[in-house]
Scaffold this active site. Sequence first.
Site, short mmCIF file in Angstrom:
data_model
loop_
_atom_site.label_atom_id
_atom_site.label_comp_id
_atom_site.label_asym_id
_atom_site.label_seq_id
_atom_site.Cartn_x
_atom_site.Cartn_y
_atom_site.Cartn_z
N HIS A 1 0.84 -1.21 0.00
CA HIS A 1 0.00 0.00 0.00
C HIS A 1 0.87 1.25 0.00
O HIS A 1 0.57 2.23 -0.69
CB HIS A 1 -0.87 0.05 1.26
CG HIS A 1 -1.84 -1.07 1.40
ND1 HIS A 1 -1.71 -2.06 2.35
CD2 HIS A 1 -2.98 -1.34 0.71
CE1 HIS A 1 -2.73 -2.90 2.24
NE2 HIS A 1 -3.50 -2.50 1.25
N ASP B 1 -3.58 -7.40 -7.54
CA ASP B 1 -4.99 -7.64 -7.86
C ASP B 1 -5.20 -7.32 -9.34
O ASP B 1 -5.90 -6.36 -9.70
CB ASP B 1 -5.87 -6.75 -6.97
CG ASP B 1 -5.69 -7.09 -5.51
OD1 ASP B 1 -6.13 -8.16 -5.09
OD2 ASP B 1 -5.06 -6.29 -4.79
N VAL C 1 4.62 -5.70 -4.64
CA VAL C 1 5.71 -5.60 -3.66
C VAL C 1 5.76 -6.95 -2.93
O VAL C 1 4.72 -7.48 -2.52
CB VAL C 1 5.49 -4.44 -2.67
CG1 VAL C 1 6.59 -4.38 -1.63
CG2 VAL C 1 5.42 -3.12 -3.44
N MET D 1 3.10 -9.29 -0.96
CA MET D 1 2.55 -8.71 0.27
C MET D 1 1.03 -8.64 0.17
O MET D 1 0.48 -8.30 -0.88
CB MET D 1 3.13 -7.33 0.50
CG MET D 1 4.56 -7.42 0.93
SD MET D 1 5.07 -5.91 1.74
CE MET D 1 6.77 -6.36 2.08
O1 PAF Z 1 -7.86 -3.62 -3.33
C1 PAF Z 1 -8.51 -3.31 -2.31
O2 PAF Z 1 -7.98 -3.16 -1.20
C2 PAF Z 1 -10.03 -3.13 -2.43
O3 PAF Z 1 -10.57 -4.04 -3.31
C3 PAF Z 1 -10.42 -1.70 -2.80
C4 PAF Z 1 -9.91 -1.32 -4.18
C5 PAF Z 1 -9.89 -0.73 -1.77
C6 PAF Z 1 -11.94 -1.56 -2.83
O4 PAF Z 1 -12.52 -1.85 -1.60
#
Ligand code: PAF
Length: 286
Positions: free
Chosen positions: A37, A150, A176, A184
């Site tokens: 993140h 994702d 990452v 991760m």
């Molecule tokens: O990838 C994520 O963490 C979630 O699917 C998101 C994009 C924040 C939507 O809830």
Amino acid sequence: MKICTTIRETRAACRDARQGNKRVGLVPTMGALHEGHLSLVRAARAQCDAVAVSIFVNPTQFGPQEDLARYPRSFELDREFLEKEGVDILFAPSAEEIYPKGEITWVTVEGLSDKLDGRSRPGHFRGVTTVVAKLFNIVEPDAAFFGQKDAAQAAVIRRMVRDLNFSVEIVVCPIVREPDGLAMSSRNAYLNPEERRRALALRSSLLRVEQEFHGGERNAAQLMAVAKEVFAREPQVRVDYIEIVNPDTLDPVQQIAEPTLVAVAAYVGTTRLIDNVVLNPNGGKS
Ligand code: PAF
């Protein structure tokens, strides 16, 4: 960092941040933040004048038997991380703020939402696209940052943006990994030490596929067989899917002639993990 819990406050903060033609970047998250993140936040910082991060564990993207209740939540730690990264706006709404009673509207990317994770997790992508569309309408970002881990989610969101004419650039940032290669994920926290070791089968299977590909193999069935061999050596890891697909349409590919996504999902104990690699026959960086 301004912390907002309501849509009204967030809209006002984002409007202020945009003043003077400033570029606003959005990093949507469900919290339990890790280096993956933070890499999105850093990319947003580098490409935008102001950065907004949302933390919202979105109930509509979890199936009835899934891990919504136990999904890791660590708001205080997340807040500290984001403060250190120089984030300008943190939007952390309640479920009621995002989904007021009686709401009946959904955003569905038909034909993509039931592929890969969407096949195993019915309704998952409908929940993702609905909440991401809401976040785009609330923050009105110039750019939004998502992780390549994702990959199917990124394809679905890119398509939603195109089909619904959202005026936002979608930036997808590299996966990452932990030092041993595990991608991760907030869900890695569920793994016990034995499962943590077994989880490496996902990365190993993709590395074997890459190795065969670099050795000249272009047939998807052959590459899939190589990945399956790796999982066969780790019988406690239950494969959900191994797919070789076009990264935009998520349709299966037979022969690799252009950049192609190899995506895996597997259960390690009760934890479902995903990983992927892009194979590029034109030699570009995947
Ligand atoms: O990838 C994520 O963490 C979630 O699917 C998101 C994009 C924040 C939507 O809830």
